[in-house]
Design a protein around this motif. Structure first.
Motif, PDB file in Angstrom:
ATOM      1  N   MET A   1       1.084  -1.982  -0.134  1.00  0.00           N
ATOM      2  CA  MET A   1       0.348  -0.050   0.128  1.00  0.00           C
ATOM      3  C   MET A   1       0.803   1.096  -0.278  1.00  0.00           C
ATOM      4  SD  MET A   1      -2.630  -0.828   0.054  1.00  0.00           S
ATOM      5  CE  MET A   1      -4.231  -2.078   0.446  1.00  0.00           C
ATOM      6  N   VAL A   2       0.525   2.487  -0.882  1.00  0.00           N
ATOM      7  CA  VAL A   2       1.313   3.053  -0.797  1.00  0.00           C
ATOM      8  C   VAL A   2       0.365   4.127   0.177  1.00  0.00           C
ATOM      9  CG1 VAL A   2       1.914   5.718  -2.343  1.00  0.00           C
ATOM     10  CG2 VAL A   2       1.279   2.894  -2.998  1.00  0.00           C
ATOM     11  N   LYS A   3       1.732   5.182   1.489  1.00  0.00           N
ATOM     12  CA  LYS A   3       1.075   5.509   2.400  1.00  0.00           C
ATOM     13  C   LYS A   3       1.007   7.483   1.702  1.00  0.00           C
ATOM     14  CE  LYS A   3       4.180   3.617   5.543  1.00  0.00           C
ATOM     15  NZ  LYS A   3       5.234   3.404   6.320  1.00  0.00           N
ATOM     16  N   ASN A 112      -3.115   4.931  -7.521  1.00  0.00           N
ATOM     17  CA  ASN A 112      -4.217   4.260  -7.617  1.00  0.00           C
ATOM     18  C   ASN A 112      -3.783   3.212  -6.107  1.00  0.00           C
ATOM     19  OD1 ASN A 112      -2.866   2.085  -8.488  1.00  0.00           O
ATOM     20  ND2 ASN A 112      -4.569   1.399  -9.646  1.00  0.00           N
ATOM     21  N   ASP A 113      -4.586   2.785  -5.984  1.00  0.00           N
ATOM     22  CA  ASP A 113      -4.333   1.957  -4.591  1.00  0.00           C
ATOM     23  C   ASP A 113      -3.098   1.212  -4.838  1.00  0.00           C
ATOM     24  OD1 ASP A 113      -6.538   1.768  -5.137  1.00  0.00           O
ATOM     25  OD2 ASP A 113      -7.020  -0.357  -4.288  1.00  0.00           O
ATOM     26  N   ARG A 114      -2.893   0.265  -5.586  1.00  0.00           N
ATOM     27  CA  ARG A 114      -2.086  -0.134  -6.096  1.00  0.00           C
ATOM     28  C   ARG A 114      -0.283   0.014  -6.450  1.00  0.00           C
ATOM     29  NH1 ARG A 114      -3.133  -4.681 -10.829  1.00  0.00           N
ATOM     30  NH2 ARG A 114      -1.706  -5.226 -10.502  1.00  0.00           N
ATOM     31  N   GLY A 115      -0.498   0.797  -6.651  1.00  0.00           N
ATOM     32  CA  GLY A 115       0.766   1.983  -6.424  1.00  0.00           C
ATOM     33  C   GLY A 115       1.290   2.707  -7.814  1.00  0.00           C
ATOM     34  N   PHE A 116      -0.002   2.429  -9.086  1.00  0.00           N
ATOM     35  CA  PHE A 116       0.372   2.327 -10.502  1.00  0.00           C
ATOM     36  C   PHE A 116      -0.321   4.046 -10.751  1.00  0.00           C
ATOM     37  CE2 PHE A 116      -0.844  -1.658 -10.688  1.00  0.00           C
ATOM     38  CZ  PHE A 116       0.954  -2.178 -11.280  1.00  0.00           C
ATOM     39  N   ALA A 117       0.614   5.017 -11.572  1.00  0.00           N
ATOM     40  CA  ALA A 117      -0.246   6.123 -11.815  1.00  0.00           C
ATOM     41  C   ALA A 117      -1.291   6.018 -12.604  1.00  0.00           C
ATOM     42  CB  ALA A 117       1.086   7.076 -12.331  1.00  0.00           C
ATOM     43  N   LYS A 118      -1.701   6.622 -12.699  1.00  0.00           N
ATOM     44  CA  LYS A 118      -3.325   7.208 -13.194  1.00  0.00           C
ATOM     45  C   LYS A 118      -3.788   8.281 -13.653  1.00  0.00           C
ATOM     46  CE  LYS A 118      -4.917   2.668 -13.135  1.00  0.00           C
ATOM     47  NZ  LYS A 118      -4.590   2.050 -14.137  1.00  0.00           N
ATOM     48  N   LEU A 119      -3.904   8.743 -14.734  1.00  0.00           N
ATOM     49  CA  LEU A 119      -3.807  10.145 -15.439  1.00  0.00           C
ATOM     50  C   LEU A 119      -6.001  10.611 -15.432  1.00  0.00           C
ATOM     51  CD1 LEU A 119      -2.698  12.547 -16.283  1.00  0.00           C
ATOM     52  CD2 LEU A 119      -2.512  11.940 -18.385  1.00  0.00           C
TER      53      LEU A 119
END
Length: 154
Positions: A1-3, A112-119
């Protein structure tokens, strides 16, 4: 998880464009690019999206600063980056852009919650000068009403 939650916004987009439809797209990034985005060192203020000859969607003019701890394998800050969408969404966007002359503008970049960058991108129509003046007028009247309500409520 990304803090830490990264949420980079394009503040001018809602003022300069009338938003018709929104999509969430993934971004193809290099290792140093995602590390730099996680540090919050990216801007999408002057960026826009464009199709290439193969029908792939790219974000142009998005600025991701170079990663500070990288060696000579660092990325270029204003590189064109590929966006990932479904085939149906790409076909629909391509048709709208080619036929009606609409533009695709990035609104926000987030992890997102998985740490992927979304636009989050939007299909937009440019506002005319009088529409911008109306937006400014509405904003000023809302601000004045809030001030009046604050003085009477306290």
């Amino acid at each position: 998880m990304v803090k830490n939650k990264i949420n980079i916004k394009n503040k001018k987009a809602r003022f300069q464009y009338e938003i018709l439809d929104k999509y969430t797209a993934g971004i193809v990034l290099a290792g140093t690019e995602i590390k730099s985005i996680r540090e919050g060192k990216a801007t999408i203020a002057e960026s826009f999206c464009e199709f290439n000859d193969k029908g792939e969607l790219f974000v142009i003019n998005m600025d991701v600063q170079e990663y500070s701890h990288a060696t000579h394998f660092n990325h270029k800050p204003k590189n064109a980056r590929k966006l990932l969408l479904n085939k149906q969404e790409l076909k629909k966007l391509y048709k709208e852009v080619k036929n009606t002359g609409l533009t695709i503008i990035p609104l926000t970049m987030f992890l997102n919650d998985r740490g992927f960058a979304k636009l989050q991108i939007a299909l937009c129509k440019g506002k005319k000068l009088h529409d911008k003046r109306e937006t400014i007028k509405d904003r000023d009247t809302k601000r004045k009403l809030n001030r009046i309500n604050k003085t009477y409520n306290t």
